[in-house]
Structure formats: structure tokens, C-alpha cells
Write a protein that holds these residues in place. Structure first.
Motif, short mmCIF file in Angstrom:
data_model
loop_
_atom_site.label_atom_id
_atom_site.label_comp_id
_atom_site.label_asym_id
_atom_site.label_seq_id
_atom_site.Cartn_x
_atom_site.Cartn_y
_atom_site.Cartn_z
N SER A 133 0.83 -1.20 0.00
CA SER A 133 0.00 0.00 0.00
C SER A 133 0.87 1.25 0.00
N PHE A 134 1.95 1.22 0.78
CA PHE A 134 2.87 2.36 0.79
C PHE A 134 3.48 2.58 -0.59
N ASN A 135 3.89 1.50 -1.23
CA ASN A 135 4.51 1.61 -2.56
C ASN A 135 3.52 2.18 -3.58
N ARG A 136 2.28 1.71 -3.53
CA ARG A 136 1.26 2.25 -4.44
C ARG A 136 1.02 3.73 -4.19
N PHE A 137 0.96 4.11 -2.91
CA PHE A 137 0.75 5.51 -2.55
C PHE A 137 1.93 6.36 -3.01
N SER A 138 3.13 5.85 -2.83
CA SER A 138 4.33 6.58 -3.27
C SER A 138 4.35 6.74 -4.78
N GLN A 139 3.97 5.70 -5.51
CA GLN A 139 3.92 5.79 -6.97
C GLN A 139 2.83 6.75 -7.42
N TRP A 140 1.72 6.80 -6.70
CA TRP A 140 0.64 7.73 -7.04
C TRP A 140 1.11 9.17 -6.90
N LEU A 141 1.90 9.45 -5.88
CA LEU A 141 2.42 10.81 -5.69
C LEU A 141 3.52 11.13 -6.70
N GLY A 142 4.27 10.13 -7.11
CA GLY A 142 5.33 10.35 -8.08
C GLY A 142 4.82 10.20 -9.49
N PHE A 143 3.75 10.95 -9.83
CA PHE A 143 3.08 10.77 -11.12
C PHE A 143 3.84 11.43 -12.26
N GLY A 144 4.76 12.35 -11.98
CA GLY A 144 5.49 13.04 -13.03
C GLY A 144 6.28 12.06 -13.89
N ASN A 145 6.18 12.24 -15.21
CA ASN A 145 6.86 11.36 -16.16
C ASN A 145 6.42 9.91 -15.98
N ARG A 146 5.16 9.75 -15.52
CA ARG A 146 4.58 8.43 -15.28
C ARG A 146 5.39 7.60 -14.29
N GLY A 147 6.09 8.29 -13.40
CA GLY A 147 6.87 7.61 -12.39
C GLY A 147 8.17 7.01 -12.87
N VAL A 148 8.53 7.27 -14.12
CA VAL A 148 9.76 6.71 -14.69
C VAL A 148 10.93 7.64 -14.39
N ILE A 149 12.01 7.08 -13.86
CA ILE A 149 13.23 7.85 -13.62
C ILE A 149 14.08 7.74 -14.87
N ALA A 150 14.12 8.82 -15.64
CA ALA A 150 14.79 8.77 -16.94
C ALA A 150 16.27 9.08 -16.87
N ASP A 151 16.73 9.64 -15.74
CA ASP A 151 18.14 10.01 -15.62
C ASP A 151 19.00 8.78 -15.39
N ASN A 152 20.13 8.70 -16.09
CA ASN A 152 21.04 7.56 -15.95
C ASN A 152 22.07 7.76 -14.85
N ASP A 153 22.14 8.96 -14.30
CA ASP A 153 23.11 9.24 -13.25
C ASP A 153 22.61 8.63 -11.94
N PRO A 154 23.37 7.71 -11.31
CA PRO A 154 22.92 7.09 -10.06
C PRO A 154 22.63 8.11 -8.96
N ALA A 155 23.43 9.18 -8.91
CA ALA A 155 23.21 10.20 -7.88
C ALA A 155 21.87 10.90 -8.09
N GLU A 156 21.53 11.20 -9.35
CA GLU A 156 20.25 11.84 -9.65
C GLU A 156 19.10 10.87 -9.42
N GLN A 157 19.30 9.61 -9.72
CA GLN A 157 18.27 8.61 -9.46
C GLN A 157 17.98 8.51 -7.97
N GLU A 158 19.04 8.47 -7.17
CA GLU A 158 18.86 8.40 -5.71
C GLU A 158 18.18 9.66 -5.19
N LYS A 159 18.53 10.82 -5.77
CA LYS A 159 17.92 12.07 -5.35
C LYS A 159 16.42 12.05 -5.64
N THR A 160 16.05 11.58 -6.82
CA THR A 160 14.64 11.50 -7.19
C THR A 160 13.86 10.58 -6.24
#
Length: 252
Positions: A133-160
Motif C-alpha cells: 500500500s505504501f509503494n502504491r501511494f508513493s507511486q501515485w504521488l510520483g506521477f510526473g513522467n509516469r513515475g519513470v526515472i529517466a536520468d542515468n546518473d545514479p546520484a540523480e536517481q537516488e535524489k529523485t
């Protein structure tokens, strides 16, 4: 097969890994020895004399297993990096094979516990439901870009991911405050609010959240001026202009 090293690493780090078991058909329990047989559940262990733990390998690699566990605990290597290596490791590698053997032992013990302990199954199911339920709620809030992390930089991925977790926890905290305030109002009005009832209220509420913000629509009623199809410009001089002077002469 890939989950066995995970059980081993969790055990060496002191964690009691108890995932919810959805499908038992593809799971085979491991025997401690070739001679081990069980009266009522022997079919769970597969063919007699098969699926036996290699204790000699575990003993010979015990020092290496503990060294790896200490490295993870001290931060010399991340658990995700280690598990990635173990999942892609060769079966010819003795340390990988030892991790797999320990994982087979721990997973078999946990499966037997899960099978024989009904209250444990209920606790595992309840805990897993909360995590999902927490994961679904977190994904619902992270709706930008359909929740896809497009950056290949690990530091930026962790930041997101951390920003999303921060937002998720902030909204959960806000929901919890709203739930507590409403419960207090009900108590003041004379209603009975039992702890058992509050236990069924989830803080992962979304109906009252407007993810896209609020926009003013009062200008929708304003009628625009009529569109003028002609321009108040006299194009006669341009039509009468010599084509050569305008730069459209024939090439010589």
C-alpha cells in the motif's frame, strides 16, 4: 534460485526475512541429509535423496561468508551491489555456491515456519499489505513522467527516489493529523471512537489530494473579439514592384 542468496545475506546480517508466499507449486524444500525423510511432508522435499544441503561447502566457505557480511555491515560494499553480483555469479564460484546453500537452508526453515504457524502467516500478510500500500501511494504521488526515472546518473536517481520518499512521508503525516483531528471532533460530539476502528483507517488516503493544483477559470466566460480575416495593409506597392528589384529576377 535467485532469491536464495538474499535469504543467506539477510540471515548473516541478523534479519528474519519472511516474504509472503503466493505460489507453493514451484518451491522445493531442502533436506539436511540424504537419509532424512519425513512422515507427512516428505513430498515437499522432492525425490528422496535429492535436494540435499552441501554442509562441507558451507563449512569451507564460512570465513568468506562472514567476511562478506562484515563488509556489508561496515559499509565497505552495499548490499544491493553484492546481491547483484551474487545473482549474476557463476555456479563455479565457491563463495556464490556457499551463499546459495546457506540461502537454501534458511529459506527451507522459513517456509516450514510459514506453513506451520497460522498467526505468523497473518502477520506476514498484514505487513506485506502495508508495504504494498505504501509503494502504491508513493507511486501515485510520483506521477510526473509516469513515475519513470529517466536520468542515468545514479546520484540523480537516488535524489529523485529520496525526494519522492520525503513527499510521501510528508503527505502521510498530514493525513495522520487530519485523521486525529476528525477523531477528536467525533469524541467531542459524543461519538465513541474505538482503537479497533482507528486501526482500520489507512493514512494512504488520496481522494482529498489535488495532485495537479488549482487553476482559475473565471476567464473562460470572457468572449474574445471577432477575428478579422483581412489585414489593414496596402500590398499594392509590393505587387507593382519590379521582380528583379525584389530579388526574384532570372538568373544570368
Amino acid at each position: 534460485m535467485k532469491s536464495q542468496p538474499v535469504f543467506a545475506l539477510a540471515h548473516l546480517l541478523g534479519f528474519d526475512l519472511m516474504p509472503r508466499i503466493r505460489n507453493w507449486k514451484g518451491l522445493t524444500f531442502c533436506r539436511p541429509s540424504k537419509q532424512a525423510e519425513y512422515v507427512h511432508i516428505d513430498a515437499l522435499f522432492g525425490e528422496s535423496g535429492k535436494n540435499v544441503i552441501d554442509w562441507e561447502l558451507v563449512e569451507s566457505q564460512f570465513r568468506h561468508l562472514m567476511r562478506v557480511a562484515v563488509s556489508v555491515r561496515e559499509g565497505a560494499i552495499s548490499s544491493s551491489t553484492l546481491l547483484k553480483r551474487l545473482r549474476s555469479g557463476s555456479r563455479k564460484n565457491a563463495t556464490y555456491t556457499a551463499f546459495r546453500e546457506v540461502g537454501r537452508v534458511i529459506r527451507t526453515v522459513q517456509l516450514l515456519r510459514y506453513l506451520s504457524d497460522a498467526p505468523l502467516r497473518r502477520r506476514v500478510t498484514a505487513a506485506t499489505n502495508k508495504v504494498e500500500s505504501f509503494n502504491r501511494f508513493s507511486q501515485w504521488l510520483g506521477f510526473g513522467n509516469r513515475g519513470v526515472i529517466a536520468d542515468n546518473d545514479p546520484a540523480e536517481q537516488e535524489k529523485t527516489m529520496k525526494f519522492n520518499a520525503l513527499l510521501t512521508n510528508a503527505v502521510i503525516f498530514h493525513n495522520a493529523l487530519d485523521i486525529a483531528e476528525i477523531a477528536r471532533q467525533l469524541l467531542e460530539e459524543g461519538w465513541e471512537v474505538a482503537p479497533e476502528g482507528l486501526a482500520h483507517i489507512s493514512p494512504y488516503l488520496t481522494e482529498h489530494i489535488n495532485r495537479f493544483g488549482e487553476y482559475s477559470t473565471h476567464e473562460l466566460g470572457i468572449q474574445p473579439e471577432a477575428y478579422e480575416t483581412t489585414l489593414d495593409v496596402d500590398f499594392t506597392p509590393l505587387r507593382e514592384q519590379d521582380p528583379a528589384a525584389a530579388g526574384f529576377g532570372q538568373a544570368t
